[in-house]
Write a protein that holds these residues in place. Structure first.
Motif, PDB file in Angstrom:
ATOM      1  N   ARG A   1      29.033  31.696  26.352  1.00 26.23           N
ATOM      2  CA  ARG A   1      29.996  31.290  27.370  1.00 26.23           C
ATOM      3  C   ARG A   1      31.199  32.216  27.237  1.00 26.23           C
ATOM      4  O   ARG A   1      31.796  32.346  26.155  1.00 26.23           O
ATOM      5  CB  ARG A   1      30.401  29.835  27.161  1.00 26.23           C
ATOM      6  CG  ARG A   1      31.355  29.294  28.239  1.00 26.23           C
ATOM      7  CD  ARG A   1      31.322  27.782  28.233  1.00 26.23           C
ATOM      8  NE  ARG A   1      32.378  27.170  29.049  1.00 26.23           N
ATOM      9  CZ  ARG A   1      32.353  27.082  30.378  1.00 26.23           C
ATOM     10  NH1 ARG A   1      31.336  27.594  31.049  1.00 26.23           N
ATOM     11  NH2 ARG A   1      33.331  26.489  31.032  1.00 26.23           N
ATOM     12  N   VAL A   2      31.570  32.862  28.332  1.00 24.16           N
ATOM     13  CA  VAL A   2      32.551  33.946  28.292  1.00 24.16           C
ATOM     14  C   VAL A   2      33.749  33.607  29.167  1.00 24.16           C
ATOM     15  O   VAL A   2      33.600  33.050  30.259  1.00 24.16           O
ATOM     16  CB  VAL A   2      31.930  35.281  28.769  1.00 24.16           C
ATOM     17  CG1 VAL A   2      32.890  36.439  28.509  1.00 24.16           C
ATOM     18  CG2 VAL A   2      30.587  35.526  28.082  1.00 24.16           C
ATOM     19  N   VAL A   3      34.944  33.948  28.694  1.00 31.29           N
ATOM     20  CA  VAL A   3      36.162  33.716  29.452  1.00 31.29           C
ATOM     21  C   VAL A   3      36.825  35.060  29.783  1.00 31.29           C
ATOM     22  O   VAL A   3      36.782  35.992  28.979  1.00 31.29           O
ATOM     23  CB  VAL A   3      37.140  32.808  28.669  1.00 31.29           C
ATOM     24  CG1 VAL A   3      37.570  33.437  27.349  1.00 31.29           C
ATOM     25  CG2 VAL A   3      38.367  32.481  29.515  1.00 31.29           C
ATOM     26  N   PHE A   4      37.407  35.141  30.971  1.00 30.08           N
ATOM     27  CA  PHE A   4      38.208  36.316  31.331  1.00 30.08           C
ATOM     28  C   PHE A   4      39.524  35.839  31.935  1.00 30.08           C
ATOM     29  O   PHE A   4      39.643  34.690  32.378  1.00 30.08           O
ATOM     30  CB  PHE A   4      37.459  37.242  32.291  1.00 30.08           C
ATOM     31  CG  PHE A   4      37.202  36.663  33.664  1.00 30.08           C
ATOM     32  CD1 PHE A   4      38.082  36.888  34.723  1.00 30.08           C
ATOM     33  CD2 PHE A   4      36.067  35.900  33.916  1.00 30.08           C
ATOM     34  CE1 PHE A   4      37.841  36.362  35.979  1.00 30.08           C
ATOM     35  CE2 PHE A   4      35.814  35.364  35.176  1.00 30.08           C
ATOM     36  CZ  PHE A   4      36.710  35.599  36.216  1.00 30.08           C
ATOM     37  N   GLN A   5      40.503  36.699  31.941  1.00 32.77           N
ATOM     38  CA  GLN A   5      41.824  36.353  32.451  1.00 32.77           C
ATOM     39  C   GLN A   5      41.944  36.740  33.921  1.00 32.77           C
ATOM     40  O   GLN A   5      41.506  37.810  34.324  1.00 32.77           O
ATOM     41  CB  GLN A   5      42.903  37.073  31.625  1.00 32.77           C
ATOM     42  CG  GLN A   5      44.324  36.805  32.050  1.00 32.77           C
ATOM     43  CD  GLN A   5      44.832  37.815  33.051  1.00 32.77           C
ATOM     44  OE1 GLN A   5      44.340  38.943  33.117  1.00 32.77           O
ATOM     45  NE2 GLN A   5      45.808  37.424  33.863  1.00 32.77           N
ATOM     46  N   GLY A   6      42.546  35.847  34.718  1.00 25.28           N
ATOM     47  CA  GLY A   6      42.730  36.125  36.132  1.00 25.28           C
ATOM     48  C   GLY A   6      41.913  35.150  36.982  1.00 25.28           C
ATOM     49  O   GLY A   6      41.558  34.072  36.542  1.00 25.28           O
ATOM     50  N   VAL A   7      41.636  35.568  38.196  1.00 23.53           N
ATOM     51  CA  VAL A   7      40.796  34.772  39.098  1.00 23.53           C
ATOM     52  C   VAL A   7      39.601  35.621  39.509  1.00 23.53           C
ATOM     53  O   VAL A   7      39.483  36.788  39.126  1.00 23.53           O
ATOM     54  CB  VAL A   7      41.590  34.315  40.342  1.00 23.53           C
ATOM     55  CG1 VAL A   7      42.735  33.405  39.932  1.00 23.53           C
ATOM     56  CG2 VAL A   7      42.125  35.509  41.131  1.00 23.53           C
ATOM     57  N   GLU A   8      38.726  35.037  40.314  1.00 23.33           N
ATOM     58  CA  GLU A   8      37.553  35.782  40.763  1.00 23.33           C
ATOM     59  C   GLU A   8      37.991  37.053  41.476  1.00 23.33           C
ATOM     60  O   GLU A   8      38.887  37.035  42.310  1.00 23.33           O
ATOM     61  CB  GLU A   8      36.702  34.931  41.699  1.00 23.33           C
ATOM     62  CG  GLU A   8      35.358  35.563  42.020  1.00 23.33           C
ATOM     63  CD  GLU A   8      34.481  34.681  42.893  1.00 23.33           C
ATOM     64  OE1 GLU A   8      33.372  35.132  43.231  1.00 23.33           O
ATOM     65  OE2 GLU A   8      34.905  33.567  43.224  1.00 23.33           O
TER      66      GLU A   8
END
Length: 376
Positions: free
Chosen positions: A111-118
């Motif tokens: 499960r991966v998280v990134f910063q920002g929005v789509e």
């Protein structure tokens, strides 16, 4: 008066003696190292070295010679320590290196998280490394992403650390020190900025341009051609695009990717507005586990040094003497200590390598607060 050739002959004779004395000294240093290995004594004895420097300095006359003999003996003692660190490593005294070697990362179930929005560049970097169908979610800030990893709601975070034209992402360096998270991989993606706005917008209608601070910097030549545009920084390029959609105001535009513009229903008003056409960003993959891949080839560390002349030089010599190629160095101010800095270094190597073990052993003894940020 002696001729130049005669003086050079005298120097050669002196150098021959120095070489023999140097070898004799290093042999004794080796025996000292073996004693320390057997008795569990530390290699680096700062008080002893200070006393030695003061003693040899007192035996010569003139400020120039005093400074020179101190520099010479600093180097001799540095070489002695490195020899003794090597003996310690060979004896199995590796110090604290609690990183576990793994064959691969479990990308499929991660499960991966990134910063920002789509539509954010962070999402593009995440998909580039983990695949388009990876199990992911996004958060508002870099800190939120680091906290998600630390608390276990995500296995990995994909976060930017350096841009080829704007330089380091300073906040990420500070967060790597603050959190017990570690770099396990990196991925580099090209960054192509556009100016995007609501469909039907003309450039002469624009009054305000939103984007991440680094993106505004990376497109400054184009933006400065329109001096009447107000440049406003937001957290992320995709968030800028989302704001334009939500506000429905043709006087506003965003510097963002063409993908972010498409996701948020914007039109590309001007494509490829980068100052540097080959612009790219390096993203790191971070986890809360102390692991490294078998084929890892780069190590990131951070450390502090005493606020005194030559301290950084002496620390960096560990890379030279172990034939390690240092690829990057950054400094960040230390909170609460004016004009003192923490240093971040990237160098080539794998933690299973003997040369790396030797260097880290020396760095750990001589630097303040050494932290291994990852091997990837």
């Amino acid at each position: 008066m002696a001729t130049l050739e005669e003086l050079r002959l005298q120097l050669d004779e002196i150098d021959d003696q120095l070489v023999k004395l140097y070898e004799n000294r290093m042999q004794v240093c080796k025996e000292v190292g073996e004693f320390k290995v057997n008795s569990g004594r530390k290699v680096f004895d700062k008080l002893r070295e200070r006393e030695k420097l003061a003693a040899v300095s007192a035996k010569v006359s003139g400020d120039f010679n005093k400074k020179g003999i101190q520099e010479l003996y600093e180097q001799l003692m540095s070489m002695s320590r490195k020899l003794q660190y090597q003996l310690l490593v060979e004896a199995g005294a590796l110090g604290r290196l609690p990183f576990i070697e793994v064959d691969s990362l479990n990308k499929d179930k991660a499960r991966v998280v990134f910063q920002g929005v789509e539509g954010a560049y962070g999402q593009a970097a995440m998909q580039h490394y983990f695949g388009e169908n990876c199990n992911s979610f996004h958060v508002r800030t870099f800190r939120d992403a680091m906290e998600a990893i630390e608390e276990g709601s995500a296995d990995y975070a994909v976060l930017p650390i350096e841009n080829s034209s704007a330089g380091a992402v300073n906040e990420m360096y500070d967060l790597l020190v603050e959190f017990e998270n570690y770099i396990v991989a990196e991925t580099i993606i090209p960054i192509t900025h556009t100016l995007s706005g609501l469909p039907g917008t003309n450039l002469d209608e624009i009054k305000r341009v939103y984007s991440k601070a680094e993106a505004l910097m990376q497109t400054s030549r184009f933006l400065d051609e329109h001096s009447n545009w107000q440049q406003i920084s937001v957290v992320n390029t995709a968030i800028a695009a989302k704001k334009i959609l939500e506000d429905q105001d043709k006087t506003q535009a965003a510097v963002c990717s063409a993908y972010a513009a498409k996701v948020h229903g914007l039109s590309v008003l001007q494509d490829e507005i980068n100052d540097e056409p080959n612009n790219s960003t390096r993203f790191i993959v971070v986890t809360n586990q102390k692991i490294f891949l078998q084929d890892a080839s780069k190590i990131s560390i951070c450390f502090e040094v005493p606020h005194e002349s030559g301290s950084l030089y002496r620390i960096l010599s560990h890379f030279i003497y172990n034939d390690l190629n240092m690829t990057k160095i950054e400094s960040r101010p230390m909170e609460g200590r004016n004009w003192e800095y923490r240093f971040f270094v990237d160098f080539e190597g794998n933690m299973a390598d003997a040369a790396v073990k030797n260097a880290i052993r020396g760095l750990r003894e001589e630097a303040r607060n050494l932290k291994i940020l990852g091997n990837y």
